[in-house]
Design a protein around this motif. Structure first.
Motif, PDB file in Angstrom:
ATOM      1  N   THR A 120       0.815  -1.219   0.000  1.00 37.77           N
ATOM      2  CA  THR A 120       0.000   0.000   0.000  1.00 37.77           C
ATOM      3  C   THR A 120       0.849   1.270   0.000  1.00 37.77           C
ATOM      4  O   THR A 120       1.995   1.269   0.438  1.00 37.77           O
ATOM      5  CB  THR A 120      -0.907   0.041   1.251  1.00 37.77           C
ATOM      6  OG1 THR A 120      -0.068   0.024   2.415  1.00 37.77           O
ATOM      7  CG2 THR A 120      -1.867  -1.125   1.293  1.00 37.77           C
ATOM      8  N   ALA A 121       0.231   2.361  -0.510  1.00 33.13           N
ATOM      9  CA  ALA A 121       0.871   3.675  -0.485  1.00 33.13           C
ATOM     10  C   ALA A 121      -0.206   4.718  -0.212  1.00 33.13           C
ATOM     11  O   ALA A 121      -1.370   4.518  -0.554  1.00 33.13           O
ATOM     12  CB  ALA A 121       1.548   3.951  -1.824  1.00 33.13           C
ATOM     13  N   LEU A 122       0.219   5.823   0.407  1.00 32.24           N
ATOM     14  CA  LEU A 122      -0.764   6.834   0.824  1.00 32.24           C
ATOM     15  C   LEU A 122      -0.990   7.958  -0.195  1.00 32.24           C
ATOM     16  O   LEU A 122      -1.908   8.752  -0.052  1.00 32.24           O
ATOM     17  CB  LEU A 122      -0.339   7.448   2.170  1.00 32.24           C
ATOM     18  CG  LEU A 122      -0.518   6.503   3.366  1.00 32.24           C
ATOM     19  CD1 LEU A 122       0.168   7.061   4.599  1.00 32.24           C
ATOM     20  CD2 LEU A 122      -1.997   6.253   3.656  1.00 32.24           C
ATOM     21  N   ASN A 123      -0.140   8.040  -1.204  1.00 31.65           N
ATOM     22  CA  ASN A 123      -0.371   9.034  -2.265  1.00 31.65           C
ATOM     23  C   ASN A 123       0.348   8.601  -3.543  1.00 31.65           C
ATOM     24  O   ASN A 123       1.094   7.624  -3.550  1.00 31.65           O
ATOM     25  CB  ASN A 123       0.110  10.427  -1.827  1.00 31.65           C
ATOM     26  CG  ASN A 123       1.575  10.436  -1.481  1.00 31.65           C
ATOM     27  OD1 ASN A 123       2.425  10.051  -2.288  1.00 31.65           O
ATOM     28  ND2 ASN A 123       1.889  10.838  -0.267  1.00 31.65           N
ATOM     29  N   GLY A 124       0.086   9.349  -4.600  1.00 35.27           N
ATOM     30  CA  GLY A 124       0.624   8.980  -5.906  1.00 35.27           C
ATOM     31  C   GLY A 124       2.140   8.925  -5.956  1.00 35.27           C
ATOM     32  O   GLY A 124       2.728   8.067  -6.603  1.00 35.27           O
ATOM     33  N   LYS A 125       2.779   9.851  -5.252  1.00 37.52           N
ATOM     34  CA  LYS A 125       4.226   9.925  -5.272  1.00 37.52           C
ATOM     35  C   LYS A 125       4.847   8.646  -4.693  1.00 37.52           C
ATOM     36  O   LYS A 125       5.734   8.037  -5.285  1.00 37.52           O
ATOM     37  CB  LYS A 125       4.674  11.132  -4.446  1.00 37.52           C
ATOM     38  CG  LYS A 125       5.908  11.796  -4.988  1.00 37.52           C
ATOM     39  CD  LYS A 125       6.130  13.106  -4.297  1.00 37.52           C
ATOM     40  CE  LYS A 125       7.539  13.590  -4.545  1.00 37.52           C
ATOM     41  NZ  LYS A 125       7.857  14.780  -3.776  1.00 37.52           N
ATOM     42  N   GLU A 126       4.313   8.270  -3.533  1.00 41.91           N
ATOM     43  CA  GLU A 126       4.768   7.047  -2.874  1.00 41.91           C
ATOM     44  C   GLU A 126       4.427   5.829  -3.754  1.00 41.91           C
ATOM     45  O   GLU A 126       5.209   4.886  -3.881  1.00 41.91           O
ATOM     46  CB  GLU A 126       4.006   6.938  -1.552  1.00 41.91           C
ATOM     47  CG  GLU A 126       4.792   6.401  -0.380  1.00 41.91           C
ATOM     48  CD  GLU A 126       3.905   6.443   0.863  1.00 41.91           C
ATOM     49  OE1 GLU A 126       3.321   5.394   1.188  1.00 41.91           O
ATOM     50  OE2 GLU A 126       3.770   7.539   1.468  1.00 41.91           O
ATOM     51  N   GLY A 127       3.227   5.900  -4.357  1.00 39.93           N
ATOM     52  CA  GLY A 127       2.767   4.813  -5.221  1.00 39.93           C
ATOM     53  C   GLY A 127       3.684   4.600  -6.404  1.00 39.93           C
ATOM     54  O   GLY A 127       4.019   3.469  -6.761  1.00 39.93           O
ATOM     55  N   LEU A 128       4.127   5.700  -6.994  1.00 46.03           N
ATOM     56  CA  LEU A 128       4.995   5.621  -8.164  1.00 46.03           C
ATOM     57  C   LEU A 128       6.317   4.932  -7.823  1.00 46.03           C
ATOM     58  O   LEU A 128       6.828   4.096  -8.547  1.00 46.03           O
ATOM     59  CB  LEU A 128       5.264   7.040  -8.681  1.00 46.03           C
ATOM     60  CG  LEU A 128       5.830   7.157 -10.090  1.00 46.03           C
ATOM     61  CD1 LEU A 128       4.883   6.547 -11.110  1.00 46.03           C
ATOM     62  CD2 LEU A 128       6.095   8.608 -10.440  1.00 46.03           C
ATOM     63  N   LYS A 129       6.831   5.290  -6.651  1.00 43.33           N
ATOM     64  CA  LYS A 129       8.085   4.709  -6.195  1.00 43.33           C
ATOM     65  C   LYS A 129       7.926   3.194  -6.028  1.00 43.33           C
ATOM     66  O   LYS A 129       8.748   2.411  -6.505  1.00 43.33           O
ATOM     67  CB  LYS A 129       8.476   5.354  -4.863  1.00 43.33           C
ATOM     68  CG  LYS A 129       9.884   5.119  -4.440  1.00 43.33           C
ATOM     69  CD  LYS A 129      10.283   6.060  -3.302  1.00 43.33           C
ATOM     70  CE  LYS A 129      11.546   5.586  -2.628  1.00 43.33           C
ATOM     71  NZ  LYS A 129      11.304   4.740  -1.449  1.00 43.33           N
ATOM     72  N   LEU A 130       6.820   2.795  -5.376  1.00 48.39           N
ATOM     73  CA  LEU A 130       6.578   1.366  -5.161  1.00 48.39           C
ATOM     74  C   LEU A 130       6.317   0.629  -6.477  1.00 48.39           C
ATOM     75  O   LEU A 130       6.722  -0.512  -6.649  1.00 48.39           O
ATOM     76  CB  LEU A 130       5.381   1.175  -4.221  1.00 48.39           C
ATOM     77  CG  LEU A 130       5.660   1.352  -2.727  1.00 48.39           C
ATOM     78  CD1 LEU A 130       4.382   1.170  -1.932  1.00 48.39           C
ATOM     79  CD2 LEU A 130       6.699   0.326  -2.253  1.00 48.39           C
ATOM     80  N   ALA A 131       5.617   1.320  -7.408  1.00 50.32           N
ATOM     81  CA  ALA A 131       5.318   0.679  -8.693  1.00 50.32           C
ATOM     82  C   ALA A 131       6.608   0.335  -9.424  1.00 50.32           C
ATOM     83  O   ALA A 131       6.724  -0.708 -10.056  1.00 50.32           O
ATOM     84  CB  ALA A 131       4.457   1.605  -9.547  1.00 50.32           C
TER      85      ALA A 131
END
Ligand SMILES: [Zn+2]
Length: 488
Positions: free
Chosen positions: A392-403
């Motif tokens: 899980t990620a709390l926002n798009g920025k964090e999400g992009l990194k995890l993706a």
């Protein structure tokens, strides 16, 4: 508009113009072609400062630079540069011409098209419409008795024959041949019908080259290579360098999450020595020529590439992409190893010790991005019960990194989020090679048609209405894994 007629839409057009950006001047070469959905345009950006790149700037190792400089100091003969399109051949040729450029030398070129203007050099552009081909252009410029001649490319017998004759009659000739490596250029000339004795008399040396991407300096980190890769590059490693570190880019904002920034050339220079000359006879193979040259110290460009990787300029992945080490003593298993096209790296073999490793049946990984912690936990509970692995990620920025780092099999993202919203997040995912293939579900609020449209337009593959119902979520997720069976 770049000397093109905007009212002509049904005929291909070519044009050129100059733009200034951050104190640097760039030449734009523009080509249009009428296609099924309107006109297609291709713009080549030529950096004029590249035209004045010196031989030293190209990244030629000292030893090869000496070989090339020695050849360019001869009064006559032919110097060839080989490599596929986009391997930097013209830059090398221009650097050679710039080095020789002086008022006491008459330099003439025939090019298609003229890429860079060199002050003091007379450049002629090939014009197929008026019958001015490479061969015809070359013939006419030779009548002006130049000291140095450059012909853009040798691709037919006529051009080859005129160029080689010129190289034997008092002119220093530069040109390119479209082959994979330098020894193959010799056999290509023979295939074009040139007599072996002409080739061996005229040729001075052949440069082979490729461009590789340089590692981003902002996110450079050590790259632990697998023993299989070490084994494959082992024959090319200088003695004692087995323990040295290789590098890669971790991917950061500065390099637009590619891990690379800028490019550098890798090279080989085949000098036509007296003993090699004797080998240039009918039906000699490029391999035979290469082996003979290697006995005299010729190093294939893979060698230069691996040295540049050891020096931290580029990655082993890049060398494997453009100039892979030739398969010699490589084990059968390594041969069957598939290469992940997206990443350019080796996929770890799934067949280990006689049984499939966990990789083959690992649970599907789903990345859920939402600023609502409670919602995240709910989705996690529902999907983990179905044997999916959730991150899980709390926002798009964090999400992009995890993706990028975790390479999930599916992404579920909310629309409204702080830092980076869902639309921007999806657009970023879809604009990157490594993440664009990951299917994405956008969460929207019931009856918000514009959000749905925006999400799908940004590149989302599906949408799901909030508040979420567990059965609906499960069905939508399974759909993406092409199976009605629970994942496990
Ligand atoms: Zn970076």
């Amino acid at each position: 508009m770049s000397n093109m007629d905007i009212s002509i839409r049904r005929k291909p057009q070519d044009g050129r113009t100059k733009v200034k950006y951050e104190d640097k001047e760039y030449d734009l070469r523009i080509a249009t072609i009428p296609a099924s959905y309107g006109e297609q345009m291709n713009i080549r950006i030529l950096d004029q400062s590249q035209a004045s790149a010196s031989l030293q700037d190209l990244g030629l190792p000292e030893k090869l630079l000496t070989l090339l400089e020695e050849a360019t100091s001869r009064p006559q003969g032919i110097i060839l540069v080989t490599g596929p399109t986009g391997s930097g051949k013209s830059t090398t040729l221009y650097a050679c011409l710039c080095k020789l450029n002086s008022p006491s030398k008459k330099i003439l070129t025939v090019e298609d098209p003229i890429e860079f203007d060199i002050p003091g050099v007379n450049q002629v552009g090939v014009e197929p419409k008026t019958g001015l081909s490479f061969a015809a252009g070359l013939r006419s410029i030779l009548r002006h008795d130049p000291d140095v001649v450059m012909v853009g490319e040798i691709r037919d017998e006529e051009t080859a024959s005129v160029a080689l004759q010129a190289g034997m009659t008092g002119h220093l000739v530069f040109s390119t041949v479209h082959t994979n490596d330098s020894p193959s250029a010799i056999t290509r000339l023979m295939d074009l019908g040139i007599e072996p004795f002409v080739i061996s008399n005229a040729l001075l040396c052949i440069v082979g080259q490729r461009l590789v991407r340089k590692i981003c300096e902002k996110c450079k980190e050590p790259d632990p290579l697998t023993s299989q890769i070490i084994e494959r590059i082992h024959p090319f490693l200088p003695q004692g360098s087995e323990q040295k570190t290789f590098w890669k880019g971790r991917r950061c904002e500065a390099c637009q999450y590619t891990g690379y920034s800028d490019r550098i050339g890798i090279f080989e220079v085949l000098r036509i020595t007296p003993s090699l000359r004797e080998l240039i006879v009918p039906k000699v193979s490029a391999l035979r020529l290469k082996q003979a040259a290697q006995q005299e110290g010729f190093e294939p460009m893979t060698q230069d590439g691996i040295r540049k990787a050891l020096d931290g300029h580029t990655t082993i992945d890049e060398i494997f992409r453009v100039a892979p080490p030739e398969v010699g003593q490589v084990s059968e298993m390594l041969l069957s190893e598939p290469i992940d096209k997206e990443q350019g790296t080796f996929i770890k073999s799934q067949f280990v010790d006689g049984q499939f490793s966990a990789g083959a049946i690992r649970p599907k990984k789903i990345l859920v991005v939402d600023d609502d912690d409670v919602f995240l936990r709910l989705v996690e509970t529902i999907l983990e019960a179905e044997n999916y692995q959730i991150i899980t990620a709390l926002n798009g920025k964090e999400g992009l990194k995890l993706a990028i780092e975790e390479k999930p099999d599916l992404i579920i993202t909310d629309l409204q989020m702080p830092e980076m919203d869902g639309i921007t997040f999806v657009k970023k995912l879809k604009s990157q090679l490594s993440t664009r293939i990951i299917p994405t579900i956008m969460l929207t609020i019931r009856d918000d048609l514009s959000a749905e449209v925006k999400g799908l337009e940004a590149g989302a593959d599906d949408y799901l209405v909030k508040p979420i119902e567990s059965e609906r979520l499960i069905v939508r997720v399974r759909r993406f894994f092409n199976s009605t069976l629970p994942a496990n």
